[in-house]
Each structure stands twice: as C-alpha cells, then as structure tokens.
Design a protein around this motif. Structure first.
Motif, PDB file in Angstrom:
ATOM      1  N   VAL A   1       0.876  -1.176   0.000  1.00 46.56           N
ATOM      2  CA  VAL A   1       0.000   0.000   0.000  1.00 46.56           C
ATOM      3  C   VAL A   1       0.907   1.217   0.000  1.00 46.56           C
ATOM      4  O   VAL A   1       1.999   1.211   0.581  1.00 46.56           O
ATOM      5  CB  VAL A   1      -0.957   0.003   1.207  1.00 46.56           C
ATOM      6  CG1 VAL A   1      -1.919  -1.165   1.110  1.00 46.56           C
ATOM      7  CG2 VAL A   1      -0.215  -0.034   2.538  1.00 46.56           C
ATOM      8  N   ARG A   2       0.434   2.290  -0.642  1.00 45.58           N
ATOM      9  CA  ARG A   2       1.281   3.467  -0.796  1.00 45.58           C
ATOM     10  C   ARG A   2       0.469   4.743  -0.632  1.00 45.58           C
ATOM     11  O   ARG A   2      -0.758   4.753  -0.852  1.00 45.58           O
ATOM     12  CB  ARG A   2       1.962   3.487  -2.179  1.00 45.58           C
ATOM     13  CG  ARG A   2       2.672   2.224  -2.552  1.00 45.58           C
ATOM     14  CD  ARG A   2       3.446   2.363  -3.847  1.00 45.58           C
ATOM     15  NE  ARG A   2       4.812   2.844  -3.590  1.00 45.58           N
ATOM     16  CZ  ARG A   2       5.693   3.103  -4.546  1.00 45.58           C
ATOM     17  NH1 ARG A   2       5.343   2.976  -5.824  1.00 45.58           N
ATOM     18  NH2 ARG A   2       6.916   3.501  -4.252  1.00 45.58           N
ATOM     19  N   SER A   3       1.158   5.808  -0.256  1.00 47.02           N
ATOM     20  CA  SER A   3       0.545   7.138  -0.217  1.00 47.02           C
ATOM     21  C   SER A   3       1.539   8.131  -0.783  1.00 47.02           C
ATOM     22  O   SER A   3       2.764   7.931  -0.696  1.00 47.02           O
ATOM     23  CB  SER A   3       0.148   7.524   1.208  1.00 47.02           C
ATOM     24  OG  SER A   3       1.298   7.816   1.999  1.00 47.02           O
ATOM     25  N   TYR A   4       0.990   9.186  -1.377  1.00 50.99           N
ATOM     26  CA  TYR A   4       1.864  10.221  -1.920  1.00 50.99           C
ATOM     27  C   TYR A   4       1.252  11.594  -1.689  1.00 50.99           C
ATOM     28  O   TYR A   4       0.062  11.818  -1.938  1.00 50.99           O
ATOM     29  CB  TYR A   4       2.097  10.035  -3.426  1.00 50.99           C
ATOM     30  CG  TYR A   4       3.088  11.045  -3.952  1.00 50.99           C
ATOM     31  CD1 TYR A   4       4.438  10.931  -3.643  1.00 50.99           C
ATOM     32  CD2 TYR A   4       2.673  12.149  -4.703  1.00 50.99           C
ATOM     33  CE1 TYR A   4       5.356  11.875  -4.079  1.00 50.99           C
ATOM     34  CE2 TYR A   4       3.583  13.084  -5.142  1.00 50.99           C
ATOM     35  CZ  TYR A   4       4.925  12.950  -4.831  1.00 50.99           C
ATOM     36  OH  TYR A   4       5.830  13.889  -5.237  1.00 50.99           O
ATOM     37  N   VAL A   5       2.066  12.515  -1.180  1.00 51.96           N
ATOM     38  CA  VAL A   5       1.656  13.896  -0.990  1.00 51.96           C
ATOM     39  C   VAL A   5       2.866  14.780  -1.207  1.00 51.96           C
ATOM     40  O   VAL A   5       3.980  14.435  -0.814  1.00 51.96           O
ATOM     41  CB  VAL A   5       1.060  14.113   0.427  1.00 51.96           C
ATOM     42  CG1 VAL A   5       2.074  13.775   1.516  1.00 51.96           C
ATOM     43  CG2 VAL A   5       0.546  15.535   0.595  1.00 51.96           C
ATOM     44  N   SER A   6       2.679  15.879  -1.888  1.00 53.29           N
ATOM     45  CA  SER A   6       3.765  16.843  -2.062  1.00 53.29           C
ATOM     46  C   SER A   6       3.447  18.072  -1.218  1.00 53.29           C
ATOM     47  O   SER A   6       2.318  18.550  -1.224  1.00 53.29           O
ATOM     48  CB  SER A   6       3.925  17.240  -3.526  1.00 53.29           C
ATOM     49  OG  SER A   6       2.727  17.791  -4.033  1.00 53.29           O
ATOM     50  N   SER A   7       4.430  18.541  -0.460  1.00 53.81           N
ATOM     51  CA  SER A   7       4.191  19.658   0.455  1.00 53.81           C
ATOM     52  C   SER A   7       5.073  20.859   0.164  1.00 53.81           C
ATOM     53  O   SER A   7       5.049  21.834   0.899  1.00 53.81           O
ATOM     54  CB  SER A   7       4.418  19.199   1.907  1.00 53.81           C
ATOM     55  OG  SER A   7       5.710  18.642   2.050  1.00 53.81           O
ATOM     56  N   HIS A   8       5.878  20.797  -0.916  1.00 54.98           N
ATOM     57  CA  HIS A   8       6.772  21.896  -1.244  1.00 54.98           C
ATOM     58  C   HIS A   8       6.763  22.098  -2.754  1.00 54.98           C
ATOM     59  O   HIS A   8       6.592  21.141  -3.527  1.00 54.98           O
ATOM     60  CB  HIS A   8       8.197  21.598  -0.750  1.00 54.98           C
ATOM     61  CG  HIS A   8       9.105  22.784  -0.794  1.00 54.98           C
ATOM     62  ND1 HIS A   8       9.839  23.104  -1.919  1.00 54.98           N
ATOM     63  CD2 HIS A   8       9.389  23.738   0.132  1.00 54.98           C
ATOM     64  CE1 HIS A   8      10.546  24.196  -1.677  1.00 54.98           C
ATOM     65  NE2 HIS A   8      10.288  24.597  -0.450  1.00 54.98           N
ATOM     66  N   ALA A   9       6.994  23.335  -3.181  1.00 54.24           N
ATOM     67  CA  ALA A   9       6.940  23.654  -4.608  1.00 54.24           C
ATOM     68  C   ALA A   9       7.967  22.876  -5.415  1.00 54.24           C
ATOM     69  O   ALA A   9       7.780  22.630  -6.618  1.00 54.24           O
ATOM     70  CB  ALA A   9       7.136  25.159  -4.819  1.00 54.24           C
ATOM     71  N   SER A  10       9.069  22.465  -4.786  1.00 59.66           N
ATOM     72  CA  SER A  10      10.118  21.738  -5.507  1.00 59.66           C
ATOM     73  C   SER A  10       9.792  20.262  -5.677  1.00 59.66           C
ATOM     74  O   SER A  10      10.478  19.560  -6.426  1.00 59.66           O
ATOM     75  CB  SER A  10      11.456  21.881  -4.771  1.00 59.66           C
ATOM     76  OG  SER A  10      11.384  21.252  -3.493  1.00 59.66           O
ATOM     77  N   GLU A  11       8.769  19.778  -4.987  1.00 62.70           N
ATOM     78  CA  GLU A  11       8.435  18.354  -5.032  1.00 62.70           C
ATOM     79  C   GLU A  11       7.481  18.050  -6.175  1.00 62.70           C
ATOM     80  O   GLU A  11       6.634  18.874  -6.548  1.00 62.70           O
ATOM     81  CB  GLU A  11       7.825  17.920  -3.701  1.00 62.70           C
ATOM     82  CG  GLU A  11       8.787  18.072  -2.536  1.00 62.70           C
ATOM     83  CD  GLU A  11       8.146  17.800  -1.193  1.00 62.70           C
ATOM     84  OE1 GLU A  11       8.804  18.046  -0.175  1.00 62.70           O
ATOM     85  OE2 GLU A  11       6.983  17.320  -1.172  1.00 62.70           O
ATOM     86  N   GLY A  12       7.628  16.861  -6.717  1.00 62.98           N
ATOM     87  CA  GLY A  12       6.813  16.466  -7.844  1.00 62.98           C
ATOM     88  C   GLY A  12       5.387  16.147  -7.463  1.00 62.98           C
ATOM     89  O   GLY A  12       5.069  15.896  -6.292  1.00 62.98           O
ATOM     90  N   CYS A  13       4.525  16.144  -8.478  1.00 60.96           N
ATOM     91  CA  CYS A  13       3.129  15.794  -8.252  1.00 60.96           C
ATOM     92  C   CYS A  13       2.932  14.302  -8.511  1.00 60.96           C
ATOM     93  O   CYS A  13       3.882  13.569  -8.828  1.00 60.96           O
ATOM     94  CB  CYS A  13       2.224  16.622  -9.161  1.00 60.96           C
ATOM     95  SG  CYS A  13       2.359  16.179 -10.921  1.00 60.96           S
ATOM     96  N   TYR A  14       1.705  13.852  -8.426  1.00 61.39           N
ATOM     97  CA  TYR A  14       1.402  12.441  -8.640  1.00 61.39           C
ATOM     98  C   TYR A  14       1.731  12.012 -10.072  1.00 61.39           C
ATOM     99  O   TYR A  14       2.199  10.895 -10.308  1.00 61.39           O
ATOM    100  CB  TYR A  14      -0.077  12.204  -8.331  1.00 61.39           C
ATOM    101  CG  TYR A  14      -0.548  10.786  -8.532  1.00 61.39           C
ATOM    102  CD1 TYR A  14      -0.132   9.760  -7.686  1.00 61.39           C
ATOM    103  CD2 TYR A  14      -1.415  10.469  -9.575  1.00 61.39           C
ATOM    104  CE1 TYR A  14      -0.574   8.455  -7.868  1.00 61.39           C
ATOM    105  CE2 TYR A  14      -1.865   9.179  -9.758  1.00 61.39           C
ATOM    106  CZ  TYR A  14      -1.443   8.169  -8.905  1.00 61.39           C
ATOM    107  OH  TYR A  14      -1.879   6.886  -9.101  1.00 61.39           O
TER     108      TYR A  14
END
Length: 533
Positions: free
Chosen positions: A428-441
């Motif tokens: 199982v996995r989760s993904y969240v980006s919390s900074h402008a430099s981080e990629g999206c899904y």
C-alpha cells in the motif's frame, strides 16, 4: 498442589499473617503493616487465590495525616498502588508477585505520606468528587446555557439536543427535555480537592473552594446561583469547564428560604445543599482528542475525499473519528458509483448497502457512529464537482487517470494526498507533495514508468480474477484495504500536525517481496504536463 501454605510462610517473613475471618472462599485475606519512613501503617490485603489479579490493599485505618483526602487513597481506605494496564500479572510466580505488590504498595504510601504525590490529586479528581454520572455533550468551551435531557434513567447535558439524542439513541427509554436551569462557566484552573472537608456539601463550601482555585470563576458561579434563586428556581445545575475535565454540581433545594417579596435582596443560598455530578464526556472534541492528547486533530477543517471504495470506505470513518467534519468543519465524500454485492467482502459497507450509492451509504454509516459529524455525500463524477476551497483533498480511488487529473488541477494550490494499493495487495502506498520543488502524482507515475520509485523489487505483476462479463477484478482481502486506509490516515495526521513525513510512503504487505527503496521525497520532473509551470 496449593501454594497458599508457602505464600503464608513467605508473608510471615515481612510481618503479614492470615486473618481469622475469611469472608470469601475466592480470596485470601491477610493483615500486617506497610513499612514507611513514618512508621508502619496497618492494612489488610485481599489476595485472589487464582493469582490472576493484584492484591487489593486497604488501610485499617487511614492515618490521620491523610484525612480527609489524599492521592491514591479511596474513601474507604483502599490504596491504589499500581496501574493494572501497565503491569503484567505473573500467574507462574504467585509468591514473588504478591511480595512485590505489597512492596510497591508500601512505596506508594510512603510517597503519599511525604507529600510527594500531591499533584496526582488533580488527575484523580473524580475519584473523590462523585459517583453520580451525567453525560456531557457540549461542543462549545465558552460560558453559556445548556439543556438537560433524560433518556430512561440516563441524564445528559447538551448544547444540541438533536445531536445528543442521536448519540444516545441506542439507550432504552423515552426522551424528555427537563425544564431545569443549566449554566456553564469556564475556568483556567485545574481542579484539585481541598485538604480539609471534602467533597463540598453546601453552596458556601463550594464557593469557598472555588475562591482558592479561581476567584473569577467563583464570582461567575455565585452570580448564576443567585440568578436562579431570584427567578424562583428550586433546582439548578452548574457545569464548570476546566482545562483538564468538566465537573458539575446541582443545588437540591435552592428556595428552602424564599424571599419575602420581590424587593427582598437577601441571598440565603450559602447553606443550600449541593449534589456533585460526575460528567462523562461524549462530545466530539473529546472523542477525537482522547487517543492523541495534545496533538492537532482534523476538527474545523474542510476535507474532501474522492473515492468511497475499498480504501475510502474505511478511511472515511477514520477521518471522522479523527475530527473531520466537527467543530464547524466538513467532510465531503465524492463517488458516483453504487456498491456491488461482490465488493462487500472487502468494503466498510455491508450487504444492506448493495446497489446503493456508496457516498450516500457511507455518509449514513458515519452519521450513525459519529452523529455530530458534518458529512456531505456527492454522487457525481469528481470532474463535475467544485473542489475549490478545501483544506485537504484525498484521492482514494486508486485510478491513475483521475489522480493525474486531480494533480493537474490542485497540486499547486491545495494539499493533495493520494492513497492506493499495489497489484493484488502486494503493498500500500501514499503520496503527498508539500513543497513547490516536489513532484506531483503525475511526476511519480512518469518516474515509475521508467523503473524508478517502484514499490517492490522487480515491480508488481498485474493479476486479475473474474475477467468474464463482470469485468476485471483485482483480488486481495479486506485487511489490505484497511492497511491502505491506515497509511492514508497516518499521512493526514502527519500533515495536520506539521510533522516530518516523506512524500512517498510504502508499506510492503507481501512476505515474498522486498521494498525497492526507503520512503522518500520525489522531485519535480522536468516537463511534467500536470505541474510544470
């Protein structure tokens, strides 16, 4: 063979002996002294002959220095010396366990007599206050009025009778709203018993105690009792909301000395007897905070979850119990599909929801278990729903196309969490980006197509079952769905608590697979059609 003779022999070495009177065949009663630096204190102890519980120790009598109230000493002299939830009963060492318990009892008593555990009184407040229980379902923490409800033999104080009745609907009896005055006042002081007469028996006793705790609170309490008296009320309840616990009392005969006329300004209220009330909190703020004291909850936030399937069904309820939809917040459930009977085996919903909209059915279930939650079902495709203005969006669909669409629309302006299951329950996995430099899904999906950031070594094999007329079906058990929902909730709680949390989190469930990498942050991918500027 009974160990009682050996136990009595061991107890004799520390000054304890068998009592002549044994009121029960299930327990062995002994007597002796607990050694403290202030001398020996007489006590008796009831020992479970099966040795499945710790001995019950009672002081005989309670030393004068501990009267009328002391921490860890019950009204009849019982000594609370161990927290059973934190201690393990050793049924294979009954003699050693009993001797250790009496030694611990002596240690705690010694600390109590030395005044070293006075602060524990605040935590044990209700042990000395009252055993008469009322439910308290009050969302507001501000001074104000309340309503007294009765359901059968149960009483509840509420600021929203409809919500409280829904919470107590399972209790037998007819609902009545009682015409008695309820006033709520606040204090910034944690309550603790007095060191002399306790608990208070009259209005005067209670006001004198409050004067020492918080004189401003004392004035508010006195004013409300005086107001009830002048209005001719014989009975009133005052609820005091403190930083630790709410507590309350009722006046029993407020008008026992009535005024002679409306111009009579006397207040003969101070010798009126009171009844202390033990408040059992059932309000949403308490329920959501109870398991994570001192940590932020989802109360007051607007959260939208897209997908009420095998993950979202469990996650939706978890979010509600973590505060989503309480304190003026909202939990919106978006799903345009109906529950198919074949999905019941791994869904939060049951057969009674078959062929019904999943969003509507789950909203009803959440309202049943958490009646105070503001939950709104939306039975439309997420692309047709206004998702603007939410504090958090959750994609629990597991559909890459929809997840990428959400990323293109919201990843740059709204916190967006994706939760999904890999293959047939491999991980199982989760993904969240919390900074402008981080990629999206979409960035993550592109990386995975190139062999990067895959869940397990060697990748996940696509496995389908039932590929006939019913369509492809990915087989995995309900436990996988629950673990995906749990990972989703952990990610949400880390977000609301502003805790360090990796953008990509993976929990491998299959024992035949190994994680391909540690949880990590995924950087923005150049040229991403969803999030590239």
């Amino acid at each position: 063979m009974s160990v009682i003779p050996q136990l009595l022999a061991a107890l004799k070495t520390i000054g304890f002996r068998r009592c002549e009177e044994q009121p029960s065949s299930s327990h062995l009663v002994i007597e002796g002294n607990l050694d403290t630096r202030f001398g020996g204190v007489p006590c008796s102890a009831r020992i479970d002959r099966t040795f499945q519980t710790f001995p019950l120790v009672q002081l005989t009598p309670v030393p004068e220095c501990l009267l009328p109230v002391a921490p860890h000493i019950g009204p009849s002299g019982s000594l609370c010396y161990i927290a059973e939830a934190t201690a393990v009963v050793d049924i294979f060492n009954p003699i050693g366990q009993t001797l250790a318990a009496l030694e611990q009892a002596a240690r705690v008593l010694d600390q109590v007599m030395a005044g070293e555990r006075v602060d524990d009184l605040a935590e044990e407040f209700y042990a000395f206050w009252s055993n008469l229980q009322f439910f308290s379902d009050v969302d507001s923490r501000e001074t104000g009025a309340g309503v007294l409800l009765q359901i059968g033999d149960v009483f509840a104080i509420s600021d929203n009778p409809e919500r409280t009745c829904a919470k107590l609907a399972h209790l037998p009896g007819k609902l009545r709203e009682l015409p008695w005055s309820i006033d709520r006042v606040t204090t910034k002081t944690v309550p603790r018993p007095k060191s002399d007469a306790w608990p208070p028996e009259t209005v005067g006793d209670l006001l004198a105690w409050q004067r020492d705790l918080d004189d401003a609170c004392r004035r508010k309490v006195e004013a409300r009792i005086a107001k009830a008296y002048r209005k001719g009320r014989t009975f009133t309840i005052i609820v005091i909301d403190s930083p630790s616990i709410p507590y309350a009392f009722a006046t029993l005969d407020l008008l026992k000395t009535p005024r002679e006329s409306s111009r009579d300004q006397r207040l003969p209220i101070y010798d009126v007897r009171i009844l202390c009330l033990n408040l059992c909190r059932i309000d949403d703020a308490f329920v959501t905070q109870r398991n994570i004291p001192g940590q932020p909850t989802l109360a007051g936030l607007r959260i939208a979850m897209i997908g009420v399937g095998t993950i979202g069904g469990y996650l939706g309820e978890m979010l509600a119990k973590a505060g989503a939809g309480t304190a003026g917040g909202e939990l919106m459930l978006v799903d345009n599909q109906h529950l198919e009977p074949g999905n019941v085996g791994r869904h939060r919903l049951g057969a009674n929801s078959s062929f019904r909209p999943k969003a509507t059915s789950l909203a009803g279930e959440i309202k049943r278990v958490m009646p105070g939650v503001n939950v709104r079902p939306i039975v439309h495709d997420a692309r047709e729903v206004n998702l603007e203005g939410f504090d958090l969006l959750i994609d629990a669909t597991g559909e890459q196309a929809l997840g990428q669409w959400l990323a293109s629309k919201f990843s740059q302006k709204t916190p967006l969490l994706h939760v999904w299951i890999e293959g047939a329950g491999v991980a199982v996995r989760s993904y969240v980006s919390s900074h402008a430099s981080e990629g999206c899904y979409r960035c993550l999906c592109d990386y995975e197509r190139q062999g990067h950031f895959v869940a397990v070594e060697g990748g996940v094999e696509t496995l389908f079952a039932g590929q006939g007329c019913e369509g492809p079906y990915v087989p995995f058990s309900a436990s996988v769905s629950i673990q995906a929902a749990a990972l989703g909730l952990d990610s949400v709680m880390a977000w609301v608590g502003r805790k360090a949390w990796p953008g990509l989190s993976t929990r491998v469930l299959s024992r035949t697979h190994e994680a391909s990498h540690a949880d990590c942050t995924v950087l923005k991918r150049a040229g991403c059609p969803a999030c590239a500027s």
